[in-house]
Design a protein around this motif. Structure first.
Motif, PDB file in Angstrom:
ATOM      1  N   GLU A  34      58.125 -34.060  38.293  1.00  0.00           N
ATOM      2  CA  GLU A  34      56.585 -34.513  38.064  1.00  0.00           C
ATOM      3  C   GLU A  34      56.565 -36.168  38.333  1.00  0.00           C
ATOM      4  N   MET A  35      55.179 -36.131  38.908  1.00  0.00           N
ATOM      5  CA  MET A  35      54.775 -37.485  39.383  1.00  0.00           C
ATOM      6  C   MET A  35      53.605 -37.657  38.947  1.00  0.00           C
ATOM      7  N   ARG A  36      53.208 -38.897  38.367  1.00  0.00           N
ATOM      8  CA  ARG A  36      51.960 -38.976  37.956  1.00  0.00           C
ATOM      9  C   ARG A  36      51.113 -39.770  38.873  1.00  0.00           C
ATOM     10  N   GLU A  37      49.848 -39.670  39.024  1.00  0.00           N
ATOM     11  CA  GLU A  37      48.804 -40.355  40.056  1.00  0.00           C
ATOM     12  C   GLU A  37      47.993 -40.545  39.180  1.00  0.00           C
ATOM     13  N   PRO A  38      46.871 -41.527  39.342  1.00  0.00           N
ATOM     14  CA  PRO A  38      45.608 -41.783  38.427  1.00  0.00           C
ATOM     15  C   PRO A  38      44.837 -40.587  38.262  1.00  0.00           C
ATOM     16  N   ASP A  39      44.769 -39.607  39.124  1.00  0.00           N
ATOM     17  CA  ASP A  39      43.866 -38.463  39.013  1.00  0.00           C
ATOM     18  C   ASP A  39      44.582 -37.163  38.656  1.00  0.00           C
ATOM     19  N   GLY A  40      45.905 -37.375  38.401  1.00  0.00           N
ATOM     20  CA  GLY A  40      46.728 -36.056  37.987  1.00  0.00           C
ATOM     21  C   GLY A  40      48.085 -36.013  38.225  1.00  0.00           C
ATOM     22  N   THR A  41      48.808 -35.150  38.179  1.00  0.00           N
ATOM     23  CA  THR A  41      50.399 -34.821  38.190  1.00  0.00           C
ATOM     24  C   THR A  41      50.979 -33.899  39.308  1.00  0.00           C
ATOM     25  N   LEU A  42      51.880 -34.386  40.186  1.00  0.00           N
ATOM     26  CA  LEU A  42      52.482 -33.494  40.958  1.00  0.00           C
ATOM     27  C   LEU A  42      53.475 -32.758  40.257  1.00  0.00           C
ATOM     28  N   ASP A  43      53.488 -31.565  40.584  1.00  0.00           N
ATOM     29  CA  ASP A  43      54.525 -30.625  39.966  1.00  0.00           C
ATOM     30  C   ASP A  43      55.304 -30.011  41.237  1.00  0.00           C
ATOM     31  N   VAL A  44      56.632 -30.141  41.182  1.00  0.00           N
ATOM     32  CA  VAL A  44      57.377 -29.678  42.371  1.00  0.00           C
ATOM     33  C   VAL A  44      58.518 -28.711  41.766  1.00  0.00           C
ATOM     34  N   ARG A  45      58.328 -28.170  40.505  1.00  0.00           N
ATOM     35  CA  ARG A  45      59.214 -27.150  39.983  1.00  0.00           C
ATOM     36  C   ARG A  45      59.549 -25.871  40.876  1.00  0.00           C
ATOM     37  N   ASP A  46      58.469 -25.583  41.431  1.00  0.00           N
ATOM     38  CA  ASP A  46      58.371 -24.471  42.370  1.00  0.00           C
ATOM     39  C   ASP A  46      58.469 -24.563  43.695  1.00  0.00           C
ATOM     40  N   ALA A  47      58.803 -26.030  44.169  1.00  0.00           N
ATOM     41  CA  ALA A  47      58.880 -26.102  45.586  1.00  0.00           C
ATOM     42  C   ALA A  47      60.159 -25.745  46.304  1.00  0.00           C
TER      43      ALA A  47
ATOM     44  N   HIS B 102      48.323 -30.921  39.314  1.00  0.00           N
ATOM     45  CA  HIS B 102      47.493 -30.752  38.126  1.00  0.00           C
ATOM     46  C   HIS B 102      46.484 -31.975  37.926  1.00  0.00           C
ATOM     47  N   VAL B 103      44.992 -31.642  38.027  1.00  0.00           N
ATOM     48  CA  VAL B 103      44.144 -32.467  37.734  1.00  0.00           C
ATOM     49  C   VAL B 103      44.242 -33.054  36.313  1.00  0.00           C
ATOM     50  N   ALA B 104      44.220 -34.447  35.991  1.00  0.00           N
ATOM     51  CA  ALA B 104      44.276 -34.758  34.651  1.00  0.00           C
ATOM     52  C   ALA B 104      42.959 -34.713  34.073  1.00  0.00           C
ATOM     53  N   ASP B 105      42.743 -34.401  32.659  1.00  0.00           N
ATOM     54  CA  ASP B 105      41.397 -34.485  31.933  1.00  0.00           C
ATOM     55  C   ASP B 105      40.708 -35.772  31.899  1.00  0.00           C
ATOM     56  N   GLN B 106      41.615 -36.771  32.143  1.00  0.00           N
ATOM     57  CA  GLN B 106      41.110 -38.302  32.044  1.00  0.00           C
ATOM     58  C   GLN B 106      41.716 -39.183  33.291  1.00  0.00           C
ATOM     59  N   TYR B 107      40.920 -39.629  34.190  1.00  0.00           N
ATOM     60  CA  TYR B 107      41.331 -40.466  35.062  1.00  0.00           C
ATOM     61  C   TYR B 107      41.738 -41.666  34.807  1.00  0.00           C
ATOM     62  N   THR B 108      43.033 -42.152  35.192  1.00  0.00           N
ATOM     63  CA  THR B 108      43.394 -43.487  34.726  1.00  0.00           C
ATOM     64  C   THR B 108      44.161 -44.476  35.848  1.00  0.00           C
ATOM     65  N   ILE B 109      43.849 -45.661  35.582  1.00  0.00           N
ATOM     66  CA  ILE B 109      44.412 -46.806  36.357  1.00  0.00           C
ATOM     67  C   ILE B 109      45.378 -47.533  35.509  1.00  0.00           C
TER      68      ILE B 109
END
Length: 460
Positions: free
Chosen positions: A262-275, A293-300
C-alpha cells in the motif's frame, strides 16, 4: 454511442533527482520512443531537516542548469511538458523561485519561449492555526496532537501536494511546471491522470518511476519510460544495455513505504496486492492488477522544521592500540571529562547544552546494534556540540579540544597524541534543525493550500 478508449500515456523519468545528472542520449531515446511528458523529482526529506528549515537547496545551481537544459531542449523540440516537483530540495517558495530562475536563464540561452507555471506550497502559520482551531489537522504516528506553539516555532512549513495543482497548471497551458513540495509520485501521475487513465496503474507506475533507473539492473545508467494504459503499464529502461525484471520492478514497492502493498496519496491509497509483474522480453516488464481506493477524506501532509540550537563540530582520529582495545571505556571517560571541564570552565549545567560523540569505524552507524565485537584498527571521533548560540557551542568544543587531542585511558602512563582532521579543529556548522510536523490537514479542495503563478520564461 460508446466513448473512445483512453490513449496510453508515456512518462519519461530521467532520474530520481534533478541535479543528479544523466547521459542526454537516454533523454533523446525516450523522446524517440514517444514520451508524452517528462517528470522528475527535485527534492526529499531524506537529507534531513536542514534544507527545509533553512530553505537551502541540496544541489548546486550548475548541476540543476545542466539537467534542465537537457530536459527543456528535448521537451521543447518534442512539444511535450516538463514537470518538476519539490523544487529546491524542500519545496519552499524560495526553492521554486530558485529553480525558476535557473530555468529562465537556460531558456534564454537556448532561445526557448515556454509557458512556465510555478506552484507554491509554503503554508502560513496563521492559516494553519485556523485549520488547527477547526479540528482539521491530525497527527501521524508517532507524533501527538499539534499545538499552535509548534507551528509558531517553525522557520518553514510546506504542504505535500497531490497531482491536482499540477493538473490545474497543465490545463492552464503550462509547458513547464515547477512545483513546490509534492509527493514523489504526484509528479509522474499528474499528466496521465489528466488524460483520463485509471488511478490504479497510474499511481503504481508513478511509484515505480519516481527514482528513475533505480528499478533497473543498473540504476546509474539512466532513467526509464513508463507506458500507462487502461489495463496496466510497462516499464522500459532508456539505456539499451540495461534491463528491467519483474523482481527489480516489484522490489521498488519496498522502497520508502511502511507497507509494501500500500501507498497513501492525498486522495487515497494505492493497493498492489493483486498486481502481477510479467517479463515482456529481457528488458521490459508489464504490470497489471493495481488498484486505487479513494479516501473518504482528502488530506495534505504537512512538513515543518525549526531551529534546535547551533552546532560546532570537531573530528580527531585514533590509531593507538591501547585506546582501541577498549574504545567504549575511553569514550565514556571522554564524555565524563567534557562535562566536568565545561562545568568548571564555562559554568554550564548539563541541561544548558548537548553533545554527541560518534565513533566512526567502531559503532557510529549502528551503535548498540553493531555485530562486530573485535577491536577496530582505527577510529574517527566526531564531537558535535549543540548550544543555544554559536559562540557557546564553539567554546564548549574548544574546552574539549585538549581532551580530543591527548586524553589517555586510566591504564596509560603517557599522553597519547591523536590526529585532528582540520586546523582549526572546531568547525562551526551554524543553526541545527529538527522536523516537528508529521501531520495532515483535511481539505475540501485539493488545490486550496497551493498558489499557481503563470508566465513566460522572461516573466519568471
Amino acid at each position: 454511442m460508446d466513448s473512445e478508449p483512453v490513449k496510453p500515456v508515456r512518462v519519461l523519468s530521467p532520474s530520481g533527482m534533478l541535479g543528479a545528472g544523466w547521459d542526454h542520449a537516454t533523454i533523446e531515446r525516450g523522446i524517440a520512443l514517444g514520451a508524452d511528458v517528462i517528470s522528475i523529482d527535485a527534492g526529499s526529506t531524506d537529507s534531513g531537516p536542514y534544507y527545509l528549515g533553512s530553505a537551502t537547496p541540496k544541489t548546486t545551481a550548475k548541476a540543476v542548469a545542466r539537467d534542465l537544459r537537457s530536459l527543456l531542449t528535448a521537451a521543447s523540440s518534442a512539444g511535450i511538458p516538463v514537470i518538476v516537483g519539490s523544487c529546491g530540495t524542500s519545496g519552499t517558495d524560495s526553492g521554486v523561485d530558485w529553480v525558476a530562475g535557473i530555468a529562465a536563464e537556460v531558456m534564454a540561452e537556448e532561445g526557448l519561449d515556454l509557458q512556465v507555471a510555478r506552484i507554491y506550497s509554503e503554508q502560513s502559520t496563521t492559516g494553519l492555526k485556523e485549520h488547527l482551531d477547526a479540528g482539521r489537522i491530525h497527527p501521524l504516528p508517532p507524533l501527538g496532537q499539534l499545538r499552535a506553539e509548534t507551528l509558531e516555532s517553525c522557520t518553514h512549513i510546506v504542504g505535500a501536494m497531490g497531482h491536482e495543482p499540477i493538473v490545474e497548471a497543465l490545463r492552464a497551458g503550462a509547458q513547464v511546471v515547477l512545483a513546490g513540495r509534492a509527493t514523489d509520485t504526484a509528479v509522474a501521475a499528474a499528466y496521465p491522470l489528466m488524460k483520463g487513465l485509471p488511478a490504479g496503474p497510474t499511481w503504481h507506475a508513478a511509484k515505480i518511476v519516481e527514482c528513475g533507473g533505480q528499478c533497473t539492473s543498473n540504476p546509474r545508467a539512466g532513467g526509464v519510460l513508463a507506458t500507462i494504459d487502461a489495463d496496466g503499464f510497462t516499464i522500459e529502461p532508456l539505456d539499451p544495455a540495461v534491463s528491467c525484471t519483474p523482481i527489480s520492478v516489484a522490489a521498488h514497492m519496498l522502497y520508502e513505504t511502511a507497507n509494501p502493498f500500500e501507498m497513501r496519496e492525498p486522495d487515497g491509497t494505492l493497493d498492489v496486492r493483486d498486481a502481477r509483474y510479467t517479463a515482456v522480453d529481457d528488458r521490459i516488464v508489464r504490470v497489471e492488477g493495481s488498484r486505487f481506493h479513494v479516501a473518504d477524506q482528502y488530506t495534505i501532509k504537512l512538513e515543518g522544521a525549526r531551529i534546535t540550537g547551533y552546532e560546532t563540530m570537531s573530528f580527531t582520529a585514533i590509531r593507538d592500540p591501547l585506546i582501541l582495545a577498549d574504545i567504549d571505556a575511553w569514550a565514556d571517560l571522554m564524555c565524563t571529562m567534557i562535562k566536568r571541564r565545561v562545568g568548571q570552565t564555562l559554568e554550564l549545567a548539563d541541561d544548558e547544552y548537548a553533545f554527541d560523540l560518534r565513533l566512526y569505524g567502531h559503532n557510529a552507524v549502528l551503535d548498540d546494534l553493531e555485530p562486530e565485537t573485535g577491536p577496530p584498527r582505527e577510529v574517527g571521533v566526531m564531537l558535535v556540540v549543540n548550544a543555544p548560540d554559536q559562540a557557546t557551542a564553539t567554546a564548549i568544543a574548544k574546552v574539549a579540544n585538549p581532551l580530543m587531542l591527548h586524553l589517555p585511558t586510566p591504564a596509560m602512563d603517557y599522553l597519547p597524541s591523536l590526529a585532528f582532521a582540520s586546523s582549526p579543529a572546531e568547525v562551526e556548522r551554524g543553526a541545527a534543525y529538527e522536523f516537528v510536523l508529521n501531520h495532515v490537514v483535511d481539505c475540501a479542495d485539493p488545490t486550496s493550500l497551493f498558489r499557481i503563478e503563470m508566465g513566460k520564461n522572461a516573466d519568471v
